[in-house]
Motif scaffolding. Structure first.
Motif, PDB file in Angstrom:
ATOM      1  N   TYR A  42      27.046  29.237  26.296  1.00 53.85           N
ATOM      2  CA  TYR A  42      27.362  30.370  27.180  1.00 53.85           C
ATOM      3  C   TYR A  42      26.769  31.666  26.605  1.00 53.85           C
ATOM      4  O   TYR A  42      27.412  32.709  26.592  1.00 53.85           O
ATOM      5  CB  TYR A  42      28.885  30.499  27.373  1.00 53.85           C
ATOM      6  N   GLY A  43      25.544  31.546  26.077  1.00 56.47           N
ATOM      7  CA  GLY A  43      24.875  32.732  25.540  1.00 56.47           C
ATOM      8  C   GLY A  43      25.094  32.958  24.061  1.00 56.47           C
ATOM      9  O   GLY A  43      24.554  33.891  23.487  1.00 56.47           O
ATOM     10  N   ASP A  44      25.868  32.102  23.430  1.00 60.82           N
ATOM     11  CA  ASP A  44      26.100  32.240  21.999  1.00 60.82           C
ATOM     12  C   ASP A  44      25.522  31.057  21.245  1.00 60.82           C
ATOM     13  O   ASP A  44      25.366  29.971  21.800  1.00 60.82           O
ATOM     14  CB  ASP A  44      27.611  32.311  21.709  1.00 60.82           C
ATOM     15  N   GLU A  45      25.245  31.270  19.980  1.00 57.91           N
ATOM     16  CA  GLU A  45      24.792  30.204  19.099  1.00 57.91           C
ATOM     17  C   GLU A  45      26.043  29.601  18.460  1.00 57.91           C
ATOM     18  O   GLU A  45      26.775  30.305  17.770  1.00 57.91           O
ATOM     19  CB  GLU A  45      23.853  30.811  18.048  1.00 57.91           C
ATOM     20  N   ALA A  46      26.331  28.348  18.749  1.00 62.41           N
ATOM     21  CA  ALA A  46      27.572  27.751  18.259  1.00 62.41           C
ATOM     22  C   ALA A  46      27.317  26.396  17.614  1.00 62.41           C
ATOM     23  O   ALA A  46      28.147  25.479  17.693  1.00 62.41           O
ATOM     24  CB  ALA A  46      28.575  27.622  19.400  1.00 62.41           C
ATOM     25  N   THR A  47      26.168  26.273  16.952  1.00 65.21           N
ATOM     26  CA  THR A  47      25.822  25.010  16.311  1.00 65.21           C
ATOM     27  C   THR A  47      26.902  24.578  15.317  1.00 65.21           C
ATOM     28  O   THR A  47      27.422  25.398  14.571  1.00 65.21           O
ATOM     29  CB  THR A  47      24.480  25.160  15.562  1.00 65.21           C
ATOM     30  N   LEU A  48      27.225  23.294  15.352  1.00 64.64           N
ATOM     31  CA  LEU A  48      28.225  22.739  14.436  1.00 64.64           C
ATOM     32  C   LEU A  48      27.600  21.635  13.605  1.00 64.64           C
ATOM     33  O   LEU A  48      26.715  20.920  14.077  1.00 64.64           O
ATOM     34  CB  LEU A  48      29.375  22.120  15.237  1.00 64.64           C
TER      35      LEU A  48
ATOM     36  N   GLN B 209      39.139  35.426  29.739  1.00 64.46           N
ATOM     37  CA  GLN B 209      40.088  36.000  28.776  1.00 64.46           C
ATOM     38  C   GLN B 209      41.522  35.645  29.151  1.00 64.46           C
ATOM     39  O   GLN B 209      42.350  36.533  29.383  1.00 64.46           O
ATOM     40  CB  GLN B 209      39.927  37.528  28.740  1.00 64.46           C
TER      41      GLN B 209
ATOM     42  N   GLU C 184      40.119  26.071  14.448  1.00 66.45           N
ATOM     43  CA  GLU C 184      39.359  26.918  13.524  1.00 66.45           C
ATOM     44  C   GLU C 184      37.925  27.127  14.023  1.00 66.45           C
ATOM     45  O   GLU C 184      37.456  28.250  14.127  1.00 66.45           O
ATOM     46  CB  GLU C 184      39.362  26.253  12.130  1.00 66.45           C
ATOM     47  N   GLU C 185      37.241  26.045  14.348  1.00 68.49           N
ATOM     48  CA  GLU C 185      35.824  26.145  14.686  1.00 68.49           C
ATOM     49  C   GLU C 185      35.593  26.874  16.012  1.00 68.49           C
ATOM     50  O   GLU C 185      34.667  27.656  16.144  1.00 68.49           O
ATOM     51  CB  GLU C 185      35.179  24.749  14.745  1.00 68.49           C
TER      52      GLU C 185
ATOM     53  N   GLY D 221      38.147  28.465  17.836  1.00 69.89           N
ATOM     54  CA  GLY D 221      39.035  29.605  17.991  1.00 69.89           C
ATOM     55  C   GLY D 221      38.607  30.837  17.222  1.00 69.89           C
ATOM     56  O   GLY D 221      39.208  31.890  17.378  1.00 69.89           O
ATOM     57  N   SER D 222      37.570  30.738  16.389  1.00 67.33           N
ATOM     58  CA  SER D 222      37.164  31.947  15.676  1.00 67.33           C
ATOM     59  C   SER D 222      36.398  32.892  16.580  1.00 67.33           C
ATOM     60  O   SER D 222      36.301  34.080  16.282  1.00 67.33           O
ATOM     61  CB  SER D 222      36.379  31.613  14.400  1.00 67.33           C
ATOM     62  N   CYS D 223      35.841  32.410  17.670  1.00 70.07           N
ATOM     63  CA  CYS D 223      35.121  33.305  18.589  1.00 70.07           C
ATOM     64  C   CYS D 223      35.883  33.570  19.892  1.00 70.07           C
ATOM     65  O   CYS D 223      35.677  34.593  20.529  1.00 70.07           O
ATOM     66  CB  CYS D 223      33.750  32.736  18.942  1.00 70.07           C
ATOM     67  N   HIS D 224      36.691  32.617  20.314  1.00 77.49           N
ATOM     68  CA  HIS D 224      37.407  32.777  21.586  1.00 77.49           C
ATOM     69  C   HIS D 224      38.686  31.973  21.545  1.00 77.49           C
ATOM     70  O   HIS D 224      38.882  31.181  20.622  1.00 77.49           O
ATOM     71  CB  HIS D 224      36.528  32.333  22.758  1.00 77.49           C
ATOM     72  N   LEU D 225      39.540  32.167  22.536  1.00 72.21           N
ATOM     73  CA  LEU D 225      40.743  31.338  22.628  1.00 72.21           C
ATOM     74  C   LEU D 225      40.301  29.880  22.539  1.00 72.21           C
ATOM     75  O   LEU D 225      39.358  29.481  23.219  1.00 72.21           O
ATOM     76  CB  LEU D 225      41.446  31.585  23.976  1.00 72.21           C
TER      77      LEU D 225
END
Lengths: 193, 118
Positions: free
Chosen positions: A87-93, A165, A55-56, A58-62
Protein backbone atom coordinates in the motif's frame (compact mmCIF):
# COMPACT_ATOMS: atom_id res chain seq x y z
CA UNK A 1 -40.55 -25.84 37.06
CA UNK A 2 -39.17 -25.51 33.54
CA UNK A 3 -40.12 -21.87 33.64
CA UNK A 4 -38.13 -21.27 36.81
CA UNK A 5 -35.18 -23.08 35.36
CA UNK A 6 -35.33 -20.80 32.34
CA UNK A 7 -35.27 -17.70 34.52
CA UNK A 8 -32.27 -19.03 36.40
CA UNK A 9 -30.40 -19.67 33.16
CA UNK A 10 -31.19 -16.18 31.94
CA UNK A 11 -30.00 -14.68 35.23
CA UNK A 12 -26.82 -16.70 34.98
CA UNK A 13 -26.18 -15.54 31.44
CA UNK A 14 -26.75 -11.97 32.55
CA UNK A 15 -24.15 -12.30 35.27
CA UNK A 16 -21.63 -13.79 32.86
CA UNK A 17 -22.18 -10.99 30.36
CA UNK A 18 -21.84 -8.41 33.11
CA UNK A 19 -18.60 -9.95 34.35
CA UNK A 20 -16.98 -10.05 30.92
CA UNK A 21 -18.11 -6.55 30.12
CA UNK A 22 -16.71 -5.19 33.37
CA UNK A 23 -13.24 -6.31 32.36
CA UNK A 24 -13.59 -4.85 28.88
CA UNK A 25 -14.60 -1.44 30.20
CA UNK A 26 -11.78 -1.18 32.67
CA UNK A 27 -9.30 -2.18 29.95
CA UNK A 28 -10.60 0.45 27.63
CA UNK A 29 -10.12 3.28 30.07
CA UNK A 30 -12.34 6.18 30.96
CA UNK A 31 -13.31 7.26 27.50
CA UNK A 32 -15.46 4.22 26.88
CA UNK A 33 -16.40 3.67 30.48
CA UNK A 34 -18.13 7.05 30.60
CA UNK A 35 -20.74 6.12 28.08
CA UNK A 36 -21.30 2.78 29.73
CA UNK A 37 -20.68 0.63 26.68
CA UNK A 38 -20.53 -2.48 28.84
CA UNK A 39 -23.70 -4.01 27.47
CA UNK A 40 -22.08 -4.70 24.13
CA UNK A 41 -18.38 -4.52 24.93
CA UNK A 42 -17.50 -7.92 23.51
CA UNK A 43 -14.98 -8.57 20.77
CA UNK A 44 -16.70 -8.60 17.38
CA UNK A 45 -13.64 -10.11 15.79
CA UNK A 46 -11.09 -12.17 17.69
CA UNK A 47 -8.33 -9.91 19.07
CA UNK A 48 -4.79 -10.35 17.78
CA UNK A 49 -3.13 -13.18 19.66
CA UNK A 50 0.19 -13.53 17.90
CA UNK A 51 3.15 -11.56 19.23
CA UNK A 52 5.11 -11.67 15.95
CA UNK A 53 2.18 -10.33 13.96
CA UNK A 54 1.49 -7.65 16.56
CA UNK A 55 5.10 -6.54 16.54
CA UNK A 56 5.92 -6.77 12.83
CA UNK A 57 2.71 -5.29 11.44
CA UNK A 58 1.65 -3.24 14.42
CA UNK A 59 4.74 -1.06 14.40
CA UNK A 60 3.42 0.89 11.41
CA UNK A 61 -0.35 0.55 11.73
CA UNK A 62 -3.07 -1.07 13.79
CA UNK A 63 -2.43 -4.80 13.63
CA UNK A 64 -5.73 -5.44 11.87
CA UNK A 65 -7.35 -8.56 13.24
CA UNK A 66 -6.98 -11.57 10.91
CA UNK A 67 -10.77 -11.93 10.99
CA UNK A 68 -11.18 -8.74 8.96
CA UNK A 69 -10.18 -10.38 5.65
CA UNK A 70 -10.59 -13.89 4.24
CA UNK A 71 -7.59 -16.18 3.83
CA UNK A 72 -7.12 -15.65 0.05
CA UNK A 73 -6.90 -11.92 0.68
CA UNK A 74 -4.22 -12.34 3.34
CA UNK A 75 -2.29 -14.57 0.96
CA UNK A 76 -2.25 -11.71 -1.56
CA UNK A 77 -1.20 -9.14 1.03
CA UNK A 78 1.58 -11.35 2.41
CA UNK A 79 3.04 -12.30 -0.97
CA UNK A 80 6.80 -11.51 -0.89
CA UNK A 81 6.63 -9.16 -3.89
CA UNK A 82 3.50 -7.47 -2.57
CA UNK A 83 5.24 -6.71 0.73
CA UNK A 84 7.81 -4.69 -1.21
CA UNK A 85 5.01 -2.32 -2.18
CA UNK A 86 2.65 -2.65 0.73
CA UNK A 87 0.00 0.00 0.00
CA UNK A 88 2.85 2.36 -0.89
CA UNK A 89 5.18 1.26 1.87
CA UNK A 90 8.20 -1.01 1.91
CA UNK A 91 7.30 -3.83 4.30
CA UNK A 92 9.70 -6.62 3.37
CA UNK A 93 9.89 -9.37 5.99
CA UNK A 94 12.44 -12.08 6.61
CA UNK A 95 11.05 -15.27 5.08
CA UNK A 96 10.58 -17.10 8.39
CA UNK A 97 8.61 -14.18 9.80
CA UNK A 98 6.56 -13.86 6.63
CA UNK A 99 5.50 -17.49 6.52
CA UNK A 100 4.80 -17.51 10.27
CA UNK A 101 2.57 -14.45 10.03
CA UNK A 102 0.80 -15.75 6.94
CA UNK A 103 0.04 -19.03 8.72
CA UNK A 104 -1.45 -17.13 11.66
CA UNK A 105 -3.54 -14.86 9.42
CA UNK A 106 -4.79 -17.80 7.36
CA UNK A 107 -5.80 -19.87 10.38
CA UNK A 108 -7.80 -16.99 11.88
CA UNK A 109 -9.07 -15.35 8.70
CA UNK A 110 -12.65 -14.12 8.30
CA UNK A 111 -13.71 -17.25 6.43
CA UNK A 112 -12.34 -19.42 9.25
CA UNK A 113 -13.65 -17.40 12.19
CA UNK A 114 -16.58 -18.25 14.44
CA UNK A 115 -17.59 -14.61 15.10
CA UNK A 116 -20.55 -13.58 12.97
CA UNK A 117 -19.19 -10.11 12.29
CA UNK A 118 -15.88 -11.58 11.28
CA UNK A 119 -17.46 -14.00 8.82
CA UNK A 120 -19.31 -11.11 7.24
CA UNK A 121 -15.99 -9.74 5.99
CA UNK A 122 -15.50 -12.83 3.83
CA UNK A 123 -18.84 -12.54 2.07
CA UNK A 124 -18.53 -11.70 -1.61
CA UNK A 125 -14.74 -11.50 -1.61
CA UNK A 126 -13.24 -12.03 -5.04
CA UNK A 127 -9.47 -12.55 -5.15
CA UNK A 128 -9.43 -11.63 -8.83
CA UNK A 129 -11.40 -8.41 -8.60
CA UNK A 130 -9.48 -5.16 -8.90
CA UNK A 131 -5.82 -4.65 -9.65
CA UNK A 132 -4.38 -3.57 -6.31
CA UNK A 133 -4.05 -5.42 -3.04
CA UNK A 134 -7.25 -6.33 -1.21
CA UNK A 135 -8.42 -3.80 1.35
CA UNK A 136 -10.63 -4.25 4.39
CA UNK A 137 -12.25 -0.95 3.46
CA UNK A 138 -13.29 -2.39 0.10
CA UNK A 139 -15.03 -5.48 1.38
CA UNK A 140 -18.76 -5.52 0.77
CA UNK A 141 -19.55 -5.63 4.48
CA UNK A 142 -17.27 -2.72 5.37
CA UNK A 143 -18.73 -0.56 2.61
CA UNK A 144 -22.28 -1.32 3.66
CA UNK A 145 -21.55 -0.48 7.29
CA UNK A 146 -19.89 2.83 6.40
CA UNK A 147 -21.90 4.02 3.42
CA UNK A 148 -23.72 6.70 5.39
CA UNK A 149 -20.65 8.13 7.07
CA UNK A 150 -19.98 11.49 5.41
CA UNK A 151 -16.49 12.21 4.02
CA UNK A 152 -16.28 15.28 6.24
CA UNK A 153 -16.05 13.03 9.30
CA UNK A 154 -13.30 10.85 7.83
CA UNK A 155 -11.07 12.13 5.01
CA UNK A 156 -12.01 15.71 5.86
CA UNK A 157 -11.40 15.16 9.56
CA UNK A 158 -7.77 15.85 10.55
CA UNK A 159 -8.10 13.52 13.53
CA UNK A 160 -9.22 10.63 11.35
CA UNK A 161 -7.82 11.05 7.83
CA UNK A 162 -9.02 7.79 6.29
CA UNK A 163 -11.20 4.73 6.82
CA UNK A 164 -8.01 2.74 7.47
CA UNK A 165 -7.66 4.44 10.85
CA UNK A 166 -10.14 2.19 12.70
CA UNK A 167 -9.10 3.20 16.24
CA UNK A 168 -9.70 6.89 15.52
CA UNK A 169 -13.46 6.27 15.87
CA UNK A 170 -13.78 2.65 17.02
CA UNK A 171 -12.13 3.15 20.38
CA UNK A 172 -12.03 -0.57 21.10
CA UNK A 173 -10.56 -1.49 17.69
CA UNK A 174 -7.27 -2.72 19.12
CA UNK A 175 -9.26 -5.27 21.14
CA UNK A 176 -11.47 -6.30 18.25
CA UNK A 177 -14.47 -4.30 19.47
CA UNK A 178 -16.21 -2.53 16.61
CA UNK A 179 -19.83 -2.29 17.68
CA UNK A 180 -21.77 0.98 17.57
CA UNK A 181 -21.66 1.64 21.31
CA UNK A 182 -17.91 2.21 21.21
CA UNK A 183 -17.86 4.62 18.31
CA UNK A 184 -16.60 8.08 19.18
CA UNK A 185 -15.82 10.16 16.10
CA UNK A 186 -13.31 12.92 16.87
CA UNK A 187 -15.02 16.32 16.82
CA UNK A 188 -18.41 14.65 16.36
CA UNK A 189 -19.05 12.08 19.07
CA UNK A 190 -21.10 8.90 19.01
CA UNK A 191 -22.52 7.59 15.76
CA UNK A 192 -26.29 7.34 15.44
CA UNK A 193 -27.14 5.03 12.58
CA UNK B 1 55.92 -22.12 11.57
CA UNK B 2 56.66 -19.16 9.35
CA UNK B 3 53.76 -20.02 7.08
CA UNK B 4 51.29 -20.11 9.93
CA UNK B 5 52.49 -16.71 11.15
CA UNK B 6 52.00 -15.26 7.69
CA UNK B 7 48.55 -16.82 7.52
CA UNK B 8 47.65 -15.42 10.90
CA UNK B 9 48.79 -11.96 9.85
CA UNK B 10 46.83 -12.20 6.62
CA UNK B 11 43.74 -13.28 8.50
CA UNK B 12 44.10 -10.41 10.94
CA UNK B 13 44.51 -8.03 8.01
CA UNK B 14 41.38 -9.37 6.33
CA UNK B 15 39.42 -8.96 9.55
CA UNK B 16 40.49 -5.41 10.14
CA UNK B 17 39.90 -4.33 6.55
CA UNK B 18 36.07 -4.14 6.68
CA UNK B 19 36.33 -2.26 9.95
CA UNK B 20 38.49 0.36 8.23
CA UNK B 21 36.06 0.60 5.34
CA UNK B 22 33.16 0.99 7.74
CA UNK B 23 34.75 3.68 9.89
CA UNK B 24 31.44 5.20 10.83
CA UNK B 25 31.06 8.93 10.41
CA UNK B 26 28.33 10.48 12.55
CA UNK B 27 28.62 13.79 10.69
CA UNK B 28 28.00 12.04 7.37
CA UNK B 29 25.04 10.26 8.97
CA UNK B 30 23.65 13.57 10.12
CA UNK B 31 24.00 15.06 6.65
CA UNK B 32 22.36 11.99 5.11
CA UNK B 33 19.52 12.20 7.61
CA UNK B 34 17.89 15.22 6.02
CA UNK B 35 18.97 14.61 2.42
CA UNK B 36 15.80 14.53 0.30
CA UNK B 37 15.20 11.96 -2.39
CA UNK B 38 12.67 12.72 -5.18
CA UNK B 39 10.22 9.90 -5.80
CA UNK B 40 9.55 8.42 -9.21
CA UNK B 41 5.87 7.74 -8.48
CA UNK B 42 5.00 11.39 -7.99
CA UNK B 43 4.88 11.33 -4.19
CA UNK B 44 6.65 14.15 -2.33
CA UNK B 45 10.41 13.86 -1.86
CA UNK B 46 11.41 11.81 1.18
CA UNK B 47 14.18 11.86 3.73
CA UNK B 48 14.63 10.24 7.12
CA UNK B 49 13.06 13.41 8.53
CA UNK B 50 9.78 12.63 6.74
CA UNK B 51 8.87 10.08 9.40
CA UNK B 52 11.43 10.47 12.19
CA UNK B 53 11.69 14.26 12.30
CA UNK B 54 14.79 16.40 12.70
CA UNK B 55 14.99 16.07 16.47
CA UNK B 56 15.62 12.43 17.27
CA UNK B 57 14.71 12.88 20.90
CA UNK B 58 11.13 13.59 19.81
CA UNK B 59 8.61 11.05 18.51
CA UNK B 60 8.03 10.84 14.78
CA UNK B 61 5.04 9.92 12.62
CA UNK B 62 4.73 7.27 9.95
CA UNK B 63 4.05 9.34 6.84
CA UNK B 64 1.37 7.04 5.41
CA UNK B 65 -0.45 5.78 8.47
CA UNK B 66 0.23 8.59 10.94
CA UNK B 67 1.24 6.09 13.60
CA UNK B 68 3.53 7.57 16.24
CA UNK B 69 7.14 6.36 16.05
CA UNK B 70 8.95 6.34 19.39
CA UNK B 71 12.06 8.57 19.50
CA UNK B 72 15.16 7.06 17.90
CA UNK B 73 17.64 8.78 20.24
CA UNK B 74 19.08 6.25 22.72
CA UNK B 75 19.44 9.14 25.21
CA UNK B 76 15.67 9.24 25.65
CA UNK B 77 14.80 5.75 24.40
CA UNK B 78 17.44 3.31 25.66
CA UNK B 79 15.90 0.36 23.78
CA UNK B 80 17.12 1.84 20.50
CA UNK B 81 20.11 0.24 18.77
CA UNK B 82 20.03 -2.76 21.09
CA UNK B 83 18.61 -5.33 18.67
CA UNK B 84 20.78 -6.13 15.66
CA UNK B 85 18.01 -7.84 13.67
CA UNK B 86 15.70 -4.90 14.22
CA UNK B 87 18.34 -2.40 13.11
CA UNK B 88 18.98 -4.34 9.93
CA UNK B 89 15.31 -4.83 9.15
CA UNK B 90 14.48 -1.15 9.44
CA UNK B 91 17.60 0.06 7.61
CA UNK B 92 16.70 -2.26 4.74
CA UNK B 93 13.05 -1.21 4.55
CA UNK B 94 13.57 2.45 5.20
CA UNK B 95 16.46 2.87 2.77
CA UNK B 96 14.42 1.17 0.04
CA UNK B 97 11.38 3.34 0.75
CA UNK B 98 13.25 6.61 1.15
CA UNK B 99 16.27 6.36 -1.16
CA UNK B 100 14.67 3.93 -3.59
CA UNK B 101 17.54 1.47 -3.08
CA UNK B 102 19.34 -0.36 -0.32
CA UNK B 103 21.88 1.71 1.59
CA UNK B 104 25.55 0.85 1.31
CA UNK B 105 27.31 -0.59 4.36
CA UNK B 106 29.02 2.78 4.84
CA UNK B 107 25.76 4.73 4.72
CA UNK B 108 24.19 2.38 7.25
CA UNK B 109 27.18 2.63 9.57
CA UNK B 110 27.03 6.42 9.32
CA UNK B 111 23.32 6.54 10.17
CA UNK B 112 23.83 4.27 13.17
CA UNK B 113 26.81 6.36 14.32
CA UNK B 114 24.70 9.51 14.06
CA UNK B 115 21.74 8.00 15.93
CA UNK B 116 24.14 6.81 18.65
CA UNK B 117 25.18 10.40 19.37
CA UNK B 118 21.60 11.53 19.89
Amino acid sequence: MTHRKGILILLGLGLITFGTAGVAVSDDGDRNGKRGGWLTARADVAPVANATYGEECGSCHLAYQPGLLPAPAWAQVMDPAALGDHYGDEATLAETLRTGILAYLTAHAADQASEVRSRAFAVGFDAHAGTGLPRITETRYFKRKHDRVPTSLVAGNPDVGSFSQCPACHRGAAKGIYNDSQIDIPGHGPWKD
Amino acid sequence: MKTSLVLALAAAGALSLPATLLAADAAAGKAGWSKEYPQSDGSPARSCVTCHGKDLTQPGRQANTGKVIEPLAPSVNPKRLTDQAKIEKWLLRNCKWTLGRECTATEKADFVAYIKTQ
